[in-house]
Design a protein around this motif. Structure first.
Motif, short mmCIF file in Angstrom:
data_model
loop_
_atom_site.label_atom_id
_atom_site.label_comp_id
_atom_site.label_asym_id
_atom_site.label_seq_id
_atom_site.Cartn_x
_atom_site.Cartn_y
_atom_site.Cartn_z
N ASN A 120 -19.62 -57.51 -1.60
CA ASN A 120 -19.58 -57.44 -3.06
C ASN A 120 -19.74 -56.02 -3.59
O ASN A 120 -20.42 -55.77 -4.60
N THR A 121 -19.10 -55.07 -2.91
CA THR A 121 -19.17 -53.69 -3.35
C THR A 121 -18.58 -53.53 -4.75
O THR A 121 -17.67 -54.25 -5.16
N LEU A 122 -19.12 -52.56 -5.46
CA LEU A 122 -18.71 -52.31 -6.84
C LEU A 122 -17.51 -51.38 -6.86
O LEU A 122 -17.62 -50.18 -7.16
N SER A 123 -16.36 -51.93 -6.54
CA SER A 123 -15.11 -51.17 -6.61
C SER A 123 -14.82 -50.83 -8.06
O SER A 123 -15.44 -51.36 -8.99
N GLU A 124 -13.85 -49.97 -8.27
CA GLU A 124 -13.44 -49.64 -9.63
C GLU A 124 -13.00 -50.89 -10.37
O GLU A 124 -13.33 -51.09 -11.55
N ALA A 125 -12.27 -51.76 -9.69
CA ALA A 125 -11.81 -53.01 -10.31
C ALA A 125 -12.98 -53.92 -10.66
O ALA A 125 -13.00 -54.54 -11.74
N MET A 126 -13.96 -54.02 -9.76
CA MET A 126 -15.13 -54.86 -10.01
C MET A 126 -15.91 -54.34 -11.22
O MET A 126 -16.31 -55.12 -12.10
N THR B 191 -20.62 -64.15 -11.13
CA THR B 191 -20.80 -64.10 -9.68
C THR B 191 -19.86 -63.09 -9.05
O THR B 191 -18.63 -63.23 -9.14
N LEU B 192 -20.42 -62.06 -8.44
CA LEU B 192 -19.62 -61.09 -7.69
C LEU B 192 -18.96 -61.82 -6.53
O LEU B 192 -19.63 -62.54 -5.78
N ASN B 193 -17.66 -61.64 -6.37
CA ASN B 193 -16.93 -62.48 -5.42
C ASN B 193 -16.06 -61.65 -4.47
O ASN B 193 -14.85 -61.86 -4.37
N ARG B 194 -16.69 -60.69 -3.81
CA ARG B 194 -16.05 -59.97 -2.70
C ARG B 194 -16.94 -60.11 -1.46
O ARG B 194 -17.44 -59.13 -0.92
N PRO B 195 -17.16 -61.34 -1.00
CA PRO B 195 -18.14 -61.55 0.07
C PRO B 195 -17.80 -60.82 1.36
O PRO B 195 -18.71 -60.40 2.08
N ASP B 196 -16.51 -60.66 1.65
CA ASP B 196 -16.11 -59.95 2.88
C ASP B 196 -16.39 -58.46 2.79
O ASP B 196 -16.41 -57.76 3.81
N LYS B 197 -16.61 -57.95 1.58
CA LYS B 197 -16.92 -56.53 1.37
C LYS B 197 -18.36 -56.36 0.88
O LYS B 197 -18.71 -55.31 0.35
N ALA C 92 -23.56 -54.24 -1.89
CA ALA C 92 -23.78 -53.07 -1.04
C ALA C 92 -23.47 -51.76 -1.77
O ALA C 92 -23.29 -50.73 -1.13
N GLY C 93 -23.40 -51.80 -3.10
CA GLY C 93 -23.19 -50.57 -3.84
C GLY C 93 -21.73 -50.24 -4.03
O GLY C 93 -20.86 -51.12 -4.04
N HIS C 94 -21.44 -48.96 -4.18
CA HIS C 94 -20.06 -48.52 -4.39
C HIS C 94 -19.20 -48.77 -3.15
O HIS C 94 -19.71 -48.87 -2.02
N ASP C 95 -17.91 -48.88 -3.36
CA ASP C 95 -16.94 -49.08 -2.28
C ASP C 95 -16.63 -47.72 -1.67
O ASP C 95 -15.85 -46.93 -2.19
N LEU C 96 -17.26 -47.42 -0.53
CA LEU C 96 -17.14 -46.09 0.07
C LEU C 96 -15.72 -45.80 0.54
O LEU C 96 -15.26 -44.66 0.47
N ARG C 97 -15.02 -46.79 1.02
CA ARG C 97 -13.62 -46.58 1.45
C ARG C 97 -12.76 -46.17 0.25
O ARG C 97 -11.93 -45.26 0.34
#
Length: 266
Positions: free
Chosen positions: A31-37, A23-29, A68-73
């Motif tokens: 669930n963007t696919l950050s490098e860490a994710m 379960t992707l667990n970055r609901p406030d983001k 929402a895909g990659h973490d643009l920030r």
């Protein structure tokens, strides 16, 4: 038996009777696919691939959206081409690891799945979504063509529909995604958990060996020429026929009884 643990908290894992739930667990983001994710996802997929007791994987997410895909920030914080190449290689590796897993992978989708999130859905063997879910490869709207998501998407739906989504950035509904082949099923939002659980139960009721043989054959043959695909599939099927489960299953069918499958890890 059900075992749960966190993997850095941004990804949750639960093991339950042969099925693994990630379960992707970055609901406030969203669930963007950050490098860490991506890194923790890759680590879990590698571990699952080596575990003979795993028979099915479900990839879901917490919060209002699937991914929402990659973490643009994060991407803008590293304006370096070498960094971007490394990031997209990592993401591509994760997607290929999903495809290469020796067991079926189900995407459980609620809310929106965009860009690399849509890519993740397209990479899974099966995808079940709530009716309010929506899908897009919308990088084009911020000046970035979703090139790596295009690889998975164009292997999942027709090239013209895929390119239309990629060049327009338009969202499609869950019903349209199912009609086009991105989803295997759509259900009412309130029934999503049940629909996924029913599909997992159905897979777990089959011969573990046969399912693994099937997964090992299905994805590779799609990339082959017709004659090569038939030769490859015939060899896999012959090997499958030599398995104890095939003998048990056929004997059970002929004897009009329920088969008893070999259980992996026992």
């Amino acid at each position: 038996m059900s075992l749960s643990h966190t993997t850095g908290e941004i990804l949750l894992r639960e093991d339950k009777e042969g099925a693994v739930y990630l379960t992707l667990n970055r609901p406030d983001k969203f669930n963007t696919l950050s490098e860490a994710m991506l890194s923790v996802l890759q680590r879990e997929l590698e571990a699952i691939a080596l575990d003979p007791a795993v028979r099915c994987v479900v990839i879901g997410a917490n919060g209002r959206g699937f991914c929402a895909g990659h973490d643009l920030r994060e991407m803008r914080a590293h304006p370096d081409q070498a960094y971007y190449q490394q990031l997209f290689r990592l993401c591509s590796r994760v997607m290929q690891s999903v495809v290469a897993l020796p067991v079926p992978v189900i995407a459980k989708v609620q809310g929106m799945a965009t860009a690399a999130g849509c890519q993740l859905v397209a990479s899974c063997d099966l995808a079940i979504a709530g009716r309010s879910a929506s899908f897009a490869v919308s990088g084009i709207n911020v000046g970035l063509f979703c090139s790596t998501p295009a690889v998975a998407l164009s292997r999942c739906i027709s090239p013209k529909r895929a390119f239309d989504m990629l060049v327009s950035g338009d969202f499609i509904s869950a019903d349209t995604a199912a009609e086009w082949g991105l989803l295997s099923a759509v259900t009412d939002d309130d029934d999503l958990d049940t629909a996924v659980a029913d599909k997992v139960e159905q897979i777990l009721s089959k011969s573990p060996a046969a399912v693994r043989f099937g997964k090992s054959m299905f994805q590779p043959q799609r990339q082959m020429a017709l004659a090569e695909a038939y030769d490859f599939a015939g060899n896999v099927m012959a090997e499958n026929m030599m398995s104890p489960d095939a003998g048990e299953g056929i004997d059970a069918f002929l004897g009009k009884r329920k088969p008893v499958w070999e259980q992996p890890g026992h």
